[in-house]
Design a protein around this motif. Structure first.
Motif, PDB file in Angstrom:
ATOM      1  N   ARG A 233     -24.772  63.366  70.714  1.00  0.00           N
ATOM      2  CA  ARG A 233     -23.601  62.641  71.217  1.00  0.00           C
ATOM      3  C   ARG A 233     -22.325  63.142  70.543  1.00  0.00           C
ATOM      4  O   ARG A 233     -21.297  63.341  71.201  1.00  0.00           O
ATOM      5  CB  ARG A 233     -23.767  61.142  70.975  1.00  0.00           C
ATOM      6  CG  ARG A 233     -24.909  60.514  71.736  1.00  0.00           C
ATOM      7  CD  ARG A 233     -24.847  58.997  71.713  1.00  0.00           C
ATOM      8  NE  ARG A 233     -25.995  58.416  72.403  1.00  0.00           N
ATOM      9  CZ  ARG A 233     -26.036  57.183  72.881  1.00  0.00           C
ATOM     10  NH1 ARG A 233     -24.993  56.368  72.726  1.00  0.00           N
ATOM     11  NH2 ARG A 233     -27.117  56.724  73.480  1.00  0.00           N
ATOM     12  N   ILE A 292     -27.872  64.849  76.525  1.00  0.00           N
ATOM     13  CA  ILE A 292     -27.944  63.405  76.297  1.00  0.00           C
ATOM     14  C   ILE A 292     -29.178  62.836  76.993  1.00  0.00           C
ATOM     15  O   ILE A 292     -29.397  63.065  78.196  1.00  0.00           O
ATOM     16  CB  ILE A 292     -26.677  62.704  76.818  1.00  0.00           C
ATOM     17  CG1 ILE A 292     -25.428  63.304  76.171  1.00  0.00           C
ATOM     18  CG2 ILE A 292     -26.743  61.203  76.559  1.00  0.00           C
ATOM     19  CD1 ILE A 292     -25.387  63.212  74.672  1.00  0.00           C
ATOM     20  N   LEU A 358     -20.534  56.458  76.637  1.00  0.00           N
ATOM     21  CA  LEU A 358     -21.944  56.770  76.377  1.00  0.00           C
ATOM     22  C   LEU A 358     -22.753  55.506  76.245  1.00  0.00           C
ATOM     23  O   LEU A 358     -23.917  55.440  76.701  1.00  0.00           O
ATOM     24  CB  LEU A 358     -22.062  57.624  75.118  1.00  0.00           C
ATOM     25  CG  LEU A 358     -21.587  59.086  75.252  1.00  0.00           C
ATOM     26  CD1 LEU A 358     -21.703  59.811  73.920  1.00  0.00           C
ATOM     27  CD2 LEU A 358     -22.379  59.821  76.325  1.00  0.00           C
TER      28      LEU A 358
END
Length: 365
Positions: A233, A292, A358
């Protein structure tokens, strides 16, 4: 040409001067007028090199009409003037970058290697890198405020509180970051009380602003790191921000003609913003798809768009601060880049944006 076009005096009672060698006729011709209009003596014809008729006309006009205009060359005291040559147009200048690209690339690669190594091997070291960058950034910001504006934001409580804020965000999440932010602001208020009251309000206001602007926003990078895929991330956040800046620079330098915000940052163009959006959206789709866990390409497009906008706003905000302070860079620590704050300008406001998106897209785990 007639006499009027040569600037000869005209008006009531005016009569033309007699021709050379011809006696005046008529009662209207008197001695006074003869003195005013007597012709110049005959002289040999001598070429007046480099001068023209209009140049002689200008010279006689400046004598306030004290002699009649007669044909033939006259002796002049002035030297002949050479005709002025038309300057050649300067060759077009080649567009150049504003910084030392070799130094900038070298420093950027070195910093990237340190960040990636600490990010994937020992998370605690990366948290220390964030805290160190925060302390140096606070030192640069408070130093420029003191030098340019006479604002004395207390550095010691800001540096201690800023480092503690990053650690608290990594260890305790958003709750720890907010508590550390509140305590840092309180420390700034109390620390400044040990000095004279003059300028207290502006000093503590600048101190609280610095605490929020540098360490609190940087804390979101540490909070990204706490997830299971935290290093990826953080890497996505860094890659998208760097790609956005690179796209804006490359496209703006090559095709930029329309200014984006000329009063704030004259070098930024609308074409550069489109380049930032395009590059960041493509990079975002790739990162979300391959880096991700649980991410998809369409989420990456939205993430890239948000990063391009926040990075540009952060860059403009830093430019506004520097323009208000009357400086070009916040420091000189990084050759080709300026100071630490000149590299954090687009990263700081982008960190909470990436952290939030996110969390919304794939969760906080």
């Amino acid at each position: 040409m007639n006499d009027s076009s040569w600037g000869a005096p005209q008006g009531a009672g005016y009569r033309a001067a007699p021709e050379m060698g011809v006696a005046p006729a008529g009662p209207a011709y008197d001695v006074h007028e003869a003195q005013q209009t007597r012709p110049m003596p005959n002289v040999p014809d001598v070429p007046d090199a480099g001068r023209d008729v209009e140049a002689d006309a200008v010279g006689r006009d400046r004598r306030n009409g004290d002699a009649a205009h007669v044909g033939g060359p006259l002796f002049r005291d002035e030297m002949p003037q050479e005709p002025m040559s038309t300057p050649l147009p300067s060759p077009p200048q080649k567009k150049r970058a504003g910084r030392d690209l070799r130094a900038a690339i070298g420093v950027g690669v070195g910093l990237g290697a340190v960040i990636v190594a600490s990010l994937f091997f020992v998370k605690a070291i990366f948290v220390g890198v964030i805290a160190l960058a925060v302390v140096v950034g606070l030192w640069e910001l408070t130093s420029r405020l003191r030098e340019q504006k006479g604002i004395n934001a207390p550095l010691i409580p800001l540096a201690v509180g800023g480092a503690a804020m990053v650690v608290a965000g990594y260890a305790r999440g958003a709750e720890g970051a907010w508590v550390a932010m509140a305590l840092t602001a309180l420390a700034v208020l109390v620390w400044r009380m040990t000095e004279p009251p003059e300028g207290y309000l502006k000093d503590v206001t600048a101190g609280v602003f610095a605490a929020f602007y540098v360490p609190f926003l940087a804390t979101f990078v540490a909070m990204m790191l706490t997830s299971d895929d935290g290093p990826w991330r953080v890497l996505t956040f860094l890659v998208l921000t760097v790609v956005s800046d690179t796209g804006a620079y490359a496209v703006g330098w090559r095709f930029g003609t329309h200014k984006l915000a000329p009063r704030i940052s004259p070098g930024k163009t609308r074409e550069g913003l489109l380049g930032a959006v395009s590059f960041a959206m493509v990079a975002g789709a790739l990162c979300m798809e391959f880096l991700i866990d649980g991410g998809s390409w369409w989420q990456g497009l939205l993430l890239g768009l948000a990063v391009a906008v926040s990075a540009t706003l952060g860059d403009l905000g830093e430019s506004m601060i520097k323009r208000d302070l009357g400086i070009k860079d916040m420091g000189t620590l990084l050759p080709g880049h300026g100071g630490i704050m000149d590299r954090l300008d687009s990263l700081l406001p982008t960190a909470p944006v990436v952290w939030l998106l996110l969390v919304l897209f794939v969760g906080s785990g």
